[in-house]
Enzyme design. Structure first.
Site, PDB file in Angstrom:
ATOM      1  N   HIS A 186       0.631  -1.284  -0.205  1.00 55.45           N
ATOM      2  CA  HIS A 186      -0.162   0.124  -0.076  1.00 55.45           C
ATOM      3  C   HIS A 186       0.849   1.384  -0.083  1.00 55.45           C
ATOM      4  O   HIS A 186       0.438   2.042  -0.690  1.00 55.45           O
ATOM      5  CB  HIS A 186      -0.942   0.284   1.452  1.00 55.45           C
ATOM      6  CG  HIS A 186      -2.002  -0.859   1.240  1.00 55.45           C
ATOM      7  ND1 HIS A 186      -1.883  -2.029   2.173  1.00 55.45           N
ATOM      8  CD2 HIS A 186      -3.031  -1.016   0.607  1.00 55.45           C
ATOM      9  CE1 HIS A 186      -3.049  -2.787   1.991  1.00 55.45           C
ATOM     10  NE2 HIS A 186      -3.511  -2.390   0.848  1.00 55.45           N
TER      11      HIS A 186
ATOM     12  N   GLN B 274      -9.579  -6.460 -11.034  1.00 59.21           N
ATOM     13  CA  GLN B 274     -10.080  -5.335 -10.469  1.00 59.21           C
ATOM     14  C   GLN B 274      -9.709  -4.091 -11.078  1.00 59.21           C
ATOM     15  O   GLN B 274     -10.407  -3.048 -11.274  1.00 59.21           O
ATOM     16  CB  GLN B 274      -9.568  -5.239  -8.854  1.00 59.21           C
ATOM     17  CG  GLN B 274      -9.788  -3.733  -8.263  1.00 59.21           C
ATOM     18  CD  GLN B 274      -9.638  -3.878  -6.746  1.00 59.21           C
ATOM     19  OE1 GLN B 274     -10.422  -4.342  -6.013  1.00 59.21           O
ATOM     20  NE2 GLN B 274      -8.613  -3.340  -6.321  1.00 59.21           N
TER      21      GLN B 274
ATOM     22  N   VAL C 267       4.003  -5.519  -5.098  1.00 57.51           N
ATOM     23  CA  VAL C 267       5.296  -5.492  -4.230  1.00 57.51           C
ATOM     24  C   VAL C 267       5.474  -7.077  -3.539  1.00 57.51           C
ATOM     25  O   VAL C 267       4.422  -7.508  -3.274  1.00 57.51           O
ATOM     26  CB  VAL C 267       5.119  -4.413  -3.000  1.00 57.51           C
ATOM     27  CG1 VAL C 267       6.239  -4.631  -2.030  1.00 57.51           C
ATOM     28  CG2 VAL C 267       4.909  -3.068  -3.874  1.00 57.51           C
TER      29      VAL C 267
HETATM   30  O1  PAF Z   1      -8.364  -3.262  -3.317  1.00 56.57           O
HETATM   31  C1  PAF Z   1      -8.825  -2.961  -2.305  1.00 56.57           C
HETATM   32  O2  PAF Z   1      -8.570  -3.049  -1.302  1.00 56.57           O
HETATM   33  C2  PAF Z   1     -10.362  -2.898  -2.543  1.00 56.57           C
HETATM   34  O3  PAF Z   1     -11.093  -3.660  -3.329  1.00 56.57           O
HETATM   35  C3  PAF Z   1     -11.009  -1.347  -2.740  1.00 56.57           C
HETATM   36  C4  PAF Z   1     -10.275  -0.774  -4.218  1.00 56.57           C
HETATM   37  C5  PAF Z   1     -10.219  -0.411  -1.762  1.00 56.57           C
HETATM   38  C6  PAF Z   1     -12.466  -1.201  -2.983  1.00 56.57           C
HETATM   39  O4  PAF Z   1     -12.924  -1.681  -1.637  1.00 56.57           O
END
Ligand code: PAF
Length: 283
Positions: A37, A155, A178
């Site tokens: 992240h 996604q 990562v």
């Molecule tokens: O990838 C994620 O953490 C989730 O699917 C997101 C994009 C924050 C949507 O809730």
């Protein structure tokens, strides 16, 4: 870094930035942050000059038998990590702020076709939950840029399609996956692994790389590559849901002459279900 929980507070802050001429970059997350992240924020820094991250465990994207209730929540640790990464605003809403009428009764956004294949086949309704919450977050934040990890390649593809079709004025940036030193893609769900499973899990990326090697060497027998991938994962003790070679741009089966491919897999261990992917370019 300022931490806010309401839509009104986000809008006030972001509108002030926009009036001052800043470029706002947004990183949506479900919290329980790890270095993967942090790398999304680092990517955002290359494109914007004000940074906002959301932390929201979105009930709509979890199936009835999935881990919504147990999904790891570490808000204080997340806040420290975001501040250290140079984030300016953290948005951590309650479920009622995002879904005032309940998530089951909420207006939904669905990207047909690509939401129903691969992950969508094994997690019905998952991408509808993702596209709905991301659309809502985009309307709340109104960022010029939003960053998503390539680890969740499907996604990312669903979100790009939604943004294009709904004419949303936001540029979507994909950030590289990562990995730990042994190749395992970082994920909050890795903590569900027992230590024996953690030792086995790098086989996922190793198997993806083997498949990519075959494609890059000119092998176009994708059915055989997919079968070999599933067999290798099963032989290592994992339960693969799929191991699929697809076109990177739209996740359709590879057409003749299409060079830019992606190999995607999902595999289960006792409590964890891990997904990963790698790109492969045909010669
Ligand atoms: O990838 C994620 O953490 C989730 O699917 C997101 C994009 C924050 C949507 O809730």
């Amino acid at each position: 870094m300022q931490a806010v929980t309401t839509i009104a507070a986000v809008r006030e802050r972001v509108q002030a930035w926009r009036r001052e001429g800043h470029r706002v970059a947004f990183v949506p997350t479900m919290g329980n942050l790890h270095p993967g992240h942090v790398s999304l924020i680092e990517t955002a820094r290359r494109y914007g000059d004000r940074f906002i991250a959301s932390i929201f465990v979105n009930p709509m994207q979890f199936g009835p038998n999935e881990d919504f209730a147990h999904y790891p929540r570490t808000p204080q640790q997340d806040e420290g990590m975001l501040a250290k990464a140079g984030c300016d605003l953290m948005f951590m809403p309650d479920v009622t702020e995002i879904y005032p009428h309940g998530s089951e009764r909420a207006t939904r956004v669905e990207v047909p076709g690509i939401s129903r294949i691969l992950e969508g086949e094994f997690r019905p309704g998952h991408f509808e939950g993702v596209s709905t919450v991301v659309a809502k977050l985009f309307h709340i934040v109104e960022p010029q840029i939003a960053v998503f990890g390539e680890k969740d390649f499907q996604q990312l593809t669903v979100i790009r399609r939604m943004v294009a079709e709904l004419c949303m004025p936001v540029e979507i940036i994909g950030a590289p996956t990562v990995r730990d030193a042994d190749g395992l893609a970082m994920s909050s769900r890795n903590q569900y692994l027992t230590s024996a499973e953690r030792a086995l899990a790098p086989v996922i990326y190793a198997t993806l790389k083997q498949a990519a090697g075959r494609i890059e060497a000119g092998d176009a027998d994708f059915a055989s590559i997919e079968r070999a991938g599933c067999e290798a994962l099963a032989a290592a003790g994992l339960k693969p849901d799929y191991f699929a070679v697809r076109q990177a741009r739209d996740l359709a089966g590879p057409a003749a002459g299409e060079r830019d491919l992606v190999i995607l897999t999902a595999a289960r261990m006792s409590k964890a279900r891990l997904i990963d992917n790698t790109r492969a370019r045909r010669p």
